[in-house]
Motif scaffolding. Structure first.
Motif, PDB file in Angstrom:
ATOM      1  N   LEU A 136     -19.377  59.150  53.482  1.00 15.13           N
ATOM      2  CA  LEU A 136     -20.255  60.313  53.580  1.00 15.13           C
ATOM      3  C   LEU A 136     -21.590  59.862  52.971  1.00 15.13           C
ATOM      4  CD1 LEU A 136     -20.701  63.321  54.189  1.00 15.13           C
ATOM      5  CD2 LEU A 136     -19.871  63.850  51.918  1.00 15.13           C
ATOM      6  N   PRO A 137     -22.706  60.068  53.698  1.00 14.47           N
ATOM      7  CA  PRO A 137     -23.983  59.585  53.133  1.00 14.47           C
ATOM      8  C   PRO A 137     -24.212  60.108  51.715  1.00 14.47           C
ATOM      9  CG  PRO A 137     -24.292  60.373  55.381  1.00 14.47           C
ATOM     10  CD  PRO A 137     -22.880  60.711  55.000  1.00 14.47           C
ATOM     11  N   ILE A 138     -24.683  59.216  50.833  1.00 10.00           N
ATOM     12  CA  ILE A 138     -24.961  59.657  49.462  1.00 10.00           C
ATOM     13  C   ILE A 138     -26.241  60.485  49.410  1.00 10.00           C
ATOM     14  CG2 ILE A 138     -23.737  57.841  48.189  1.00 10.00           C
ATOM     15  CD1 ILE A 138     -26.569  56.457  48.002  1.00 10.00           C
ATOM     16  N   LEU A 139     -27.055  60.402  50.482  1.00 17.24           N
ATOM     17  CA  LEU A 139     -28.292  61.200  50.499  1.00 17.24           C
ATOM     18  C   LEU A 139     -27.969  62.563  51.102  1.00 17.24           C
ATOM     19  CD1 LEU A 139     -30.695  58.446  51.870  1.00 17.24           C
ATOM     20  CD2 LEU A 139     -30.066  58.927  49.495  1.00 17.24           C
ATOM     21  N   ASP A 140     -28.411  63.626  50.455  1.00 15.72           N
ATOM     22  CA  ASP A 140     -28.014  64.972  50.879  1.00 15.72           C
ATOM     23  C   ASP A 140     -28.895  65.566  51.972  1.00 15.72           C
ATOM     24  OD1 ASP A 140     -25.863  65.049  49.202  1.00 15.72           O
ATOM     25  OD2 ASP A 140     -26.993  65.922  47.530  1.00 15.72           O
ATOM     26  N   GLN A 141     -30.059  64.943  52.232  1.00 18.26           N
ATOM     27  CA  GLN A 141     -31.021  65.599  53.133  1.00 18.26           C
ATOM     28  C   GLN A 141     -30.447  65.972  54.501  1.00 18.26           C
ATOM     29  OE1 GLN A 141     -31.624  62.891  51.262  1.00 18.26           O
ATOM     30  NE2 GLN A 141     -33.801  62.405  51.120  1.00 18.26           N
ATOM     31  N   GLY A 142     -29.582  65.169  55.050  1.00 24.43           N
ATOM     32  CA  GLY A 142     -29.065  65.453  56.395  1.00 24.43           C
ATOM     33  C   GLY A 142     -27.976  66.515  56.416  1.00 24.43           C
ATOM     34  N   THR A 147     -19.125  68.249  57.962  1.00 20.57           N
ATOM     35  CA  THR A 147     -17.849  67.528  57.986  1.00 20.57           C
ATOM     36  C   THR A 147     -17.016  68.037  56.811  1.00 20.57           C
ATOM     37  OG1 THR A 147     -18.743  65.854  56.487  1.00 20.57           O
ATOM     38  CG2 THR A 147     -18.903  65.369  58.826  1.00 20.57           C
ATOM     39  N   TYR A 148     -15.723  67.732  56.798  1.00 18.31           N
ATOM     40  CA  TYR A 148     -14.946  67.988  55.582  1.00 18.31           C
ATOM     41  C   TYR A 148     -14.059  66.781  55.288  1.00 18.31           C
ATOM     42  CZ  TYR A 148     -10.655  68.998  58.165  1.00 18.31           C
ATOM     43  OH  TYR A 148      -9.540  68.887  58.963  1.00 18.31           O
ATOM     44  N   PRO A 149     -13.737  66.546  53.993  1.00 18.90           N
ATOM     45  CA  PRO A 149     -12.977  65.350  53.632  1.00 18.90           C
ATOM     46  C   PRO A 149     -11.466  65.590  53.728  1.00 18.90           C
ATOM     47  CG  PRO A 149     -13.735  66.455  51.642  1.00 18.90           C
ATOM     48  CD  PRO A 149     -14.171  67.307  52.790  1.00 18.90           C
ATOM     49  N   LYS A 150     -10.788  64.773  54.538  1.00 16.27           N
ATOM     50  CA  LYS A 150      -9.332  64.932  54.686  1.00 16.27           C
ATOM     51  C   LYS A 150      -8.634  63.700  54.107  1.00 16.27           C
ATOM     52  CE  LYS A 150      -5.785  65.717  58.166  1.00 16.27           C
ATOM     53  NZ  LYS A 150      -5.515  65.913  59.585  1.00 16.27           N
ATOM     54  N   ARG A 151      -7.709  63.939  53.181  1.00 17.78           N
ATOM     55  CA  ARG A 151      -6.980  62.858  52.539  1.00 17.78           C
ATOM     56  C   ARG A 151      -5.606  62.732  53.192  1.00 17.78           C
ATOM     57  NH1 ARG A 151      -8.553  59.667  48.848  1.00 17.78           N
ATOM     58  NH2 ARG A 151      -6.953  58.474  47.786  1.00 17.78           N
ATOM     59  N   GLN A 171      -9.070  58.814  52.463  1.00 15.94           N
ATOM     60  CA  GLN A 171      -9.621  60.029  53.071  1.00 15.94           C
ATOM     61  C   GLN A 171     -10.714  59.679  54.071  1.00 15.94           C
ATOM     62  OE1 GLN A 171     -10.707  61.199  49.134  1.00 15.94           O
ATOM     63  NE2 GLN A 171     -12.876  61.406  49.668  1.00 15.94           N
ATOM     64  N   ASP A 172     -10.921  60.574  55.015  1.00 17.57           N
ATOM     65  CA  ASP A 172     -11.994  60.369  55.977  1.00 17.57           C
ATOM     66  C   ASP A 172     -12.725  61.689  56.170  1.00 17.57           C
ATOM     67  OD1 ASP A 172     -13.484  58.637  57.493  1.00 17.57           O
ATOM     68  OD2 ASP A 172     -12.233  58.766  59.273  1.00 17.57           O
ATOM     69  N   MET A 173     -13.977  61.611  56.646  1.00 17.36           N
ATOM     70  CA  MET A 173     -14.746  62.823  56.902  1.00 17.36           C
ATOM     71  C   MET A 173     -14.455  63.290  58.322  1.00 17.36           C
ATOM     72  SD  MET A 173     -16.074  62.939  53.962  1.00 17.36           S
ATOM     73  CE  MET A 173     -16.784  64.555  54.207  1.00 17.36           C
ATOM     74  N   VAL A 174     -14.019  64.535  58.441  1.00 21.35           N
ATOM     75  CA  VAL A 174     -13.694  65.089  59.756  1.00 21.35           C
ATOM     76  C   VAL A 174     -14.909  65.891  60.235  1.00 21.35           C
ATOM     77  CG1 VAL A 174     -12.143  66.617  61.030  1.00 21.35           C
ATOM     78  CG2 VAL A 174     -11.254  65.205  59.141  1.00 21.35           C
ATOM     79  N   SER A 175     -15.361  65.588  61.435  1.00 22.03           N
ATOM     80  CA  SER A 175     -16.552  66.256  61.965  1.00 22.03           C
ATOM     81  C   SER A 175     -16.148  67.584  62.607  1.00 22.03           C
ATOM     82  CB  SER A 175     -17.191  65.337  63.006  1.00 22.03           C
ATOM     83  OG  SER A 175     -18.132  66.052  63.742  1.00 22.03           O
TER      84      SER A 175
END
Ligand code: FAD
Ligand code: FES
Length: 502
Positions: free
Chosen positions: A233-239, A245-249, A330-334
């Protein structure tokens, strides 16, 4: 104490040597700075360097120990069930581009393996999405029909080599599997030299766009014309990718299996209770990998349970009893099913991101490397528009953003009420949220009785972290940051540790 199956380490990490690259000292200047040494960062770096650019990969910990070091490593464009949905949601042309780009990601991996003779257990396999419930058969048939229409190598089958009956499956021919770390470590070794660098143990804290851009780390500054933020997940919050997305473990176990009893191919079930199944060469035989039991990060505390369920499934369905490994990641789910690949925001000309792979980042991460290197090299790419990271996302509104954070604050915040108010309530080996004089404290008492206390407030956007008992970590339910029991950040988007407390 519950006895959990296997060693608590990813097989990919345990079966490859530790390779150390030095940290950044002071500053360097390159054409492209790439933040993150996972499949996205290392693929992009390899392609850009081959195209004549100088690159610097900057990794906060060790390369390929993030999500890419903990995956199941199936390399396929068969993503459970998606094509019928994509056609319905976006139309046939966009669904075709999704299919084509993921097949291209798969073939790019095969090409690197072939060209560089990478010894990484790469093998061509069929991939299957199966159902063992008659009610789901129609969905399987619709997926086959959609995939065939898009030109994918799909067919419907009623039988597989799984040791239990199924009602039907989508089968994709000529897909692949590999040992992800053997593959990526090989690519990584080729990056440093001739003006290019790979830095480990160098955490990026900030990026300032300019000519050149400045990548500010805890060890110094990297200046670059272009920057790729490949930090999962980008560490920069601007986008606002944390809101798109949400994080799924999800969990994986590895057990020894006799060749004669092992299924041939890569398998995944459907529905929330799915199992993901493949084998990989192990010592003189095979290791059976079974994954599943996914949940949103930070919403389950008793994380022993998923491993025990996978163990019971493996014993029951495959008759295995020698468990060698267990791990989870975990992965980010779009939310709209498509990854975000491209510019960070419409205002940024030189900062790029890739995220939202929805648990299929071997092809999508490789394809991101291809797409981002094309964008930086000024080469027209047919998939750029589909995955445009700045595309309209009507579901992200100021209200949904506020809710997104509130949900996390409340979900765990509510659990603070009526919970421990004294650190003496934390038993040996236990992690607990404790409120002392209004301060939210994340407290862990190790098995020797020493207490470790840190602030329970996530430094990313101030949600309250939750205990993960099997992995002894503090996990943030909002956007998936994770911290060791003594507060060190082990997974972004947070770039700072939990504050020390007391
Ligand atoms: C259980 C599970 C199984 C999966 N199985 C499959 C599969 O079989 N096939 C498939 O296609 N996909 C699979 N996936 C998905 C796939 O593994 C991921 O999508 C992919 O690995 C993500 O790669 P990445 O490069 O984006 O992230 P990562 O590999 O996590 O790389 C990001 C890197 O950035 C670094 N970083 C973070 N913050 C900073 C910072 N501030 N400064 C510097 N560096 C930083 C991290 O340390 C990390 O090394 C699975 C996912 C899960 C959860
Ligand atoms: S990860 Fe965003 S608030 Fe914790």
């Amino acid at each position: 104490m519950t006895n959990l199956p296997g060693k608590p380490i990813s097989f990919w990490i345990d079966s490859t040597p530790n390779i150390n690259f030095s940290s950044l000292t002071n500053q360097v200047t390159v054409d492209v700075a790439i933040i993150g040494g996972g499949i996205v960062g290392l693929t992009a770096a390899t392609l850009l360097k081959r195209a004549g650019k100088t690159v610097a990969v900057i990794e906060s910990r060790h390369i390929v120990t993030g999500v890419s070091g903990h995956t199941t490593a199936k390399v396929t464009s068969l993503h459970q069930l998606i094509y019928a949905d994509l056609i319905k949601q976006f139309g046939q042309e966009k669904a075709r581009l999704y299919a084509e780009s993921n097949q291209a990601g798969l073939e790019q991996v095969a090409k690197f393996v072939e060209e560089e003779q990478i010894d990484c257990d790469f093998s061509r396999q069929s991939a299957y999405t199966y159902t063992d419930k008659e009610d789901n058969l129609e969905q399987i048939k619709q997926e086959v029909e959609a995939a065939v229409k898009l030109g994918l190598p799909a067919s419907f089958v009623r039988e597989t080599t799984l040791p239990f009956p199924i009602f039907g499956a989508v089968k994709f021919d000529n897909q692949a599997q590999f040992h992800v770390r053997k593959y990526l470590l090989h690519l990584a070794k080729r990056i440093p030299d001739n003006g290019s660098y790979l830095f480990e143990n160098t955490r990026v804290e900030k990026v300032e766009e300019g000519s050149p851009c400045q990548v500010i780390t805890d060890k110094g500054i990297v200046r670059a014309q272009d920057v790729i933020v490949a930090t999962h997940l980008p560490i920069l919050d601007q986008g606002l990718f944390f809101a798109k997305t949400y994080p799924k473990r999800s969990y994986i176990i590895g057990a020894r299996i006799e060749r004669a009893k092992a299924p041939e191919g890569m398998f995944i079930g459907i529905g929330e209770q799915y199992r993901s199944i493949r084998t990989t060469p192990y010592q003189d035989g095979l290791l059976l990998l079974i994954g599943g039991e996914g949940h949103k990060v930070g919403t389950v505390s008793e994380t022993e349970e998923p491993y025990l369920k996978l163990e019971a499934y493996a014993r029951d369905k495959f008759g295995v009893d020698s468990f060698e490994y267990r791990w989870s990641t975990q992965d980010m789910v779009s939310f709209d099913k498509l990854p975000y690949i491209g510019k960070l925001t419409p205002l940024n000309q030189h900062i790029y991101v890739a995220t939202g792979f929805s648990l299929w980042g071997m092809t999508k991460g490789t394809m991101s490397g291809m797409l981002l290197s094309d964008l930086i090299l000024g080469i027209k790419n047919p998939w750029a528009e589909l995955y445009d990271a700045t595309r309209a996302t009507p579901f992200v509104t100021p209200t949904s953003l506020k809710e997104n954070v509130d949900v996390g604050i409340h979900w765990v915040g509510d659990r603070l009420k009526g919970l421990a108010t004294s650190l003496s309530e934390v038993a040996n080996g236990e992690g607990k949220l404790v409120t002392v004089k209004g301060e939210k404290i994340a407290a862990y008492r190790d098995t020797q009785g020493t207490l470790h206390t840190v602030s329970a407030v996530c430094p990313h956007l101030a949600c309250v972290v939750n205990w993960n008992s099997a992995e002894k970590s503090w996990d943030c339910p909002c956007h998936g940051s994770r911290f060791s029991y003594d507060g060190e950040v082990i997974h972004g988007p947070a770039v700072k540790d939990l504050e020390k407390s007391m």
